[in-house]
Write an enzyme that holds these catalytic residues in place. Structure first.
Site, PDB file in Angstrom:
ATOM      1  N   CYS A   7     -31.822  52.845  39.613  1.00 44.22           N
ATOM      2  CA  CYS A   7     -33.227  52.466  39.413  1.00 44.22           C
ATOM      3  C   CYS A   7     -33.553  50.989  39.637  1.00 44.22           C
ATOM      4  O   CYS A   7     -34.329  50.635  40.522  1.00 44.22           O
ATOM      5  CB  CYS A   7     -33.675  52.856  38.006  1.00 44.22           C
ATOM      6  SG  CYS A   7     -33.451  54.588  37.602  1.00 44.22           S
ATOM      7  N   HIS A  52     -38.817  48.994  34.459  1.00 38.21           N
ATOM      8  CA  HIS A  52     -37.353  48.903  34.493  1.00 38.21           C
ATOM      9  C   HIS A  52     -36.852  47.674  35.238  1.00 38.21           C
ATOM     10  O   HIS A  52     -35.832  47.715  35.929  1.00 38.21           O
ATOM     11  CB  HIS A  52     -36.750  50.174  35.081  1.00 38.21           C
ATOM     12  CG  HIS A  52     -35.343  50.410  34.596  1.00 38.21           C
ATOM     13  ND1 HIS A  52     -34.532  51.418  35.088  1.00 38.21           N
ATOM     14  CD2 HIS A  52     -34.595  49.774  33.655  1.00 38.21           C
ATOM     15  CE1 HIS A  52     -33.374  51.397  34.479  1.00 38.21           C
ATOM     16  NE2 HIS A  52     -33.374  50.391  33.597  1.00 38.21           N
TER      17      HIS A  52
END
Length: 569
Positions: free
Chosen positions: A95, A151
């Site tokens: 990610c 994130h």
């Protein structure tokens, strides 16, 4: 001396080596119209396009309808078929790296995010000295909005999306949250609420499915903005289809015949995303954006078969540098494309969106030094040859070293114990431990014994180097390392070249002050704005007899020994 013989070889020399029918009268549908081509940005009547970038989380190569008819994605299939499908498109295997490369246009080795993800309690985020894509778009006159998963760190307020180029933000800051409660757990017993509006906690949203909640917010943004006054950039970053596997039952029901229960739930989540994209594209039409818009769809990394995803027939999965981890689903849909209904085999990487979108926005391209991405608009829109000849997938000096790797195994050019991967032309080289190298067929049931997950696992002991011709062998079944040592040497030299430009790894120790119980029960910034940036600290994995000096691993180059964990000292 060994490297200098190879480093002088050009890249060019390496290249020479070898569901349903659509009802267009129904709301929530995209209309099919003939539209003009994009205008020259140098002309006085140029109108910068509205840009909608849609990212899904953990969507595998085999998890979209036009790759696999078992998955129902009529909207995505329609948009892709009428646009340009990117069938040689690469992202990162996890990610944070993909998101960082999208927003900075730089490889991980140039941002310090070479290793793993940014964890919830780490005092780490995108380097403050880098100008992000939305900041460049703001300079070009855009209003910028982000909805969904961040994130990319949040230990300081300066790390937040609203401080990194987005006028508005609505979403979650951590890597994984519950789709209904918005609880996020760093580990058992350490959980907190994670849904934010701007820089404040967005309490009271529990019970609303995140895919629907995020779509509603995007539609609200589109309804409240005047597309004729100012161009708009929206980064819609779905948390779907990342675990936990949650979706309303109505999306799962069409897949009730699937024997693999995780796959059934996962497919339902994909269908929910497809419906969300349908609603967003309808809103673009309804509110007057569509004719002057560019819609980009991308996954952030490969799928995880253990949790319903599929990359078949590619090798590997999320978290690996095999094709199943890094070859992404992506397409561009826009009335501004010169040639539509095309499939592009041009080499494209996630870093390329930065210069491509800044160029489309009419931004100042002279301020784009240091980027690893290329402007791909002419390649995508007009079918011109890709300016990209190679991709550095990564060099991670903190990953567990390959037991049988060494400098000697790397011809004195590169320490093959180090996890790294590079693609040059048709060739792809992997060193170190690339991750699980199995092929997981989609018919495997989640309830089967563990051995069934490894039906095609290709275990190769005493190895630390692999070479594949990806064009001829996209499934990475034929290692050509022993047959083509000259190519291996050249690509090892290329890794050494890239490593000389690397910055120190940013992977600091976790900070106990981040615990949500100390911050009102929610995840959010915990360090003071005045605190010094400590993100360049590095701490190792927990292993026996391991010291904090991971950067002692070295490789040779024609410039002498250099630290593999950072730039040349």
């Amino acid at each position: 001396m060994a490297v200098s013989a190879f480093a002088g070889l050009s890249v060019v020399s390496l290249l020479s080596l070898g569901y349903l029918s659509w009802d267009w009268t129904s709301p929530n549908q995209v209309e099919n119209e003939s539209v003009p081509n994009i205008r020259d940005t140098t002309t006085s009547n140029y109108r910068a396009p509205h840009i909608i970038f849609i990212m899904t989380d953990d969507l595998g190569f085999n998890d979209i309808g036009y790759h696999n008819s078992d998955i129902n994605t009529p909207t995505l299939d329609k948009l892709a078929s009428e646009g340009v499908k990117l069938e040689n498109y690469y992202v990162q295997p996890i990610c944070t790296p993909s998101r960082s490369q999208f927003l900075t246009g730089r490889y991980q080795i140039h941002t310090g995010l070479q290793h793993s993800i940014i964890r919830a309690r780490q005092p780490n985020c995108l380097p403050f000295d880098l100008v992000t894509l939305p900041q460049r778009l703001q300079e070009a006159g855009y209003t910028t909005h982000m909805v969904g998963k961040w994130h990319l760190g949040f230990y300081k307020r300066d790390c937040l999306p609203t401080r990194r180029g987005f006028h508005t933000y609505f979403g979650s800051l951590t890597g994984s949250v519950d789709y209904y409660s918005y609880d996020s757990c760093d580990r058992p017993g350490r959980c907190g609420y994670d849904l934010h509006e701007g820089e404040a906690v967005a309490w009271g949203q529990g019970g609303r499915y995140s895919t629907h909640l995020y779509t509603k917010r995007v539609r609200r943004i589109l309804a409240s903005h005047d597309p004729s006054v100012q161009p708009l950039f929206i980064f819609l970053s779905f948390q779907a289809v990342h675990t936990p596997l949650q979706t309303p039952k109505k999306y799962i029901y069409p897949y009730r015949s699937m024997g693999n229960v995780p796959r059934r739930k996962y497919a339902g989540m994909v269908s929910a995303v497809d419906e969300a994209v349908r609603n967003v594209t309808y809103a673009l039409r309804k509110y007057g954006y569509y004719q002057n818009s560019v819609i980009i769809f991308s996954t952030d990394n490969g799928g995880q078969p253990l949790f319903g995803g599929s990359n078949w027939p590619l090798r590997g999965r999320k978290g690996t540098y095999w094709e199943g981890g890094v070859r992404g689903v992506g397409f561009v849909h826009s009335p501004l494309l010169r040639y539509r209904r095309k499939v592009s085999k041009a080499l494209v990487h996630i870093t390329d969106w930065y210069p491509t979108l800044v160029g489309l926005a009419g931004g100042n391209m002279s301020q784009m030094q240091g980027l690893d991405g290329y402007d791909m608009w002419e390649t995508i829109s007009e079918g011109k040859e890709s300016p990209r000849l190679e991709i550095l997938h990564n060099i991670d000096p903190l990953y567990v070293p390959a037991r049988h790797g060494s400098l000697q195994a790397g011809f004195g050019v590169w320490n093959t114990a180090v996890q790294a991967a590079v693609r040059v032309g048709d060739w792809k080289l992997l060193t170190g431990e690339p991750g699980y190298g199995d092929w997981t067929p989609p018919q495997v049931l989640g309830s089967f014994p563990g051995d069934w997950w490894s039906l095609e696992r290709h275990v190769e002991s005493h190895k630390s180097v692999w070479l594949f011709n990806i064009t001829a062998d996209p499934y990475e079944r034929h290692d050509l390392g022993k047959q083509r040592p000259n190519v291996v040497k050249q690509l090892l030299a290329r890794l050494a070249f890239y490593n000389r430009t690397a910055v120190p790894v940013r992977y600091p120790a976790e900070d106990p002050r981040a615990d949500p119980s100390l911050n009102g029960g929610a995840w959010g910034p915990w360090a003071g704005d005045e605190e010094a940036d400590s993100s360049n600290q590095v701490y190792p994995r927990r292993r026996k007899n391991t010291k904090k000096k991971f950067c002692k691993m070295r490789c040779h180059s024609d410039m002498g020994r250099n630290l593999i964990g950072g730039a040349v000292p």
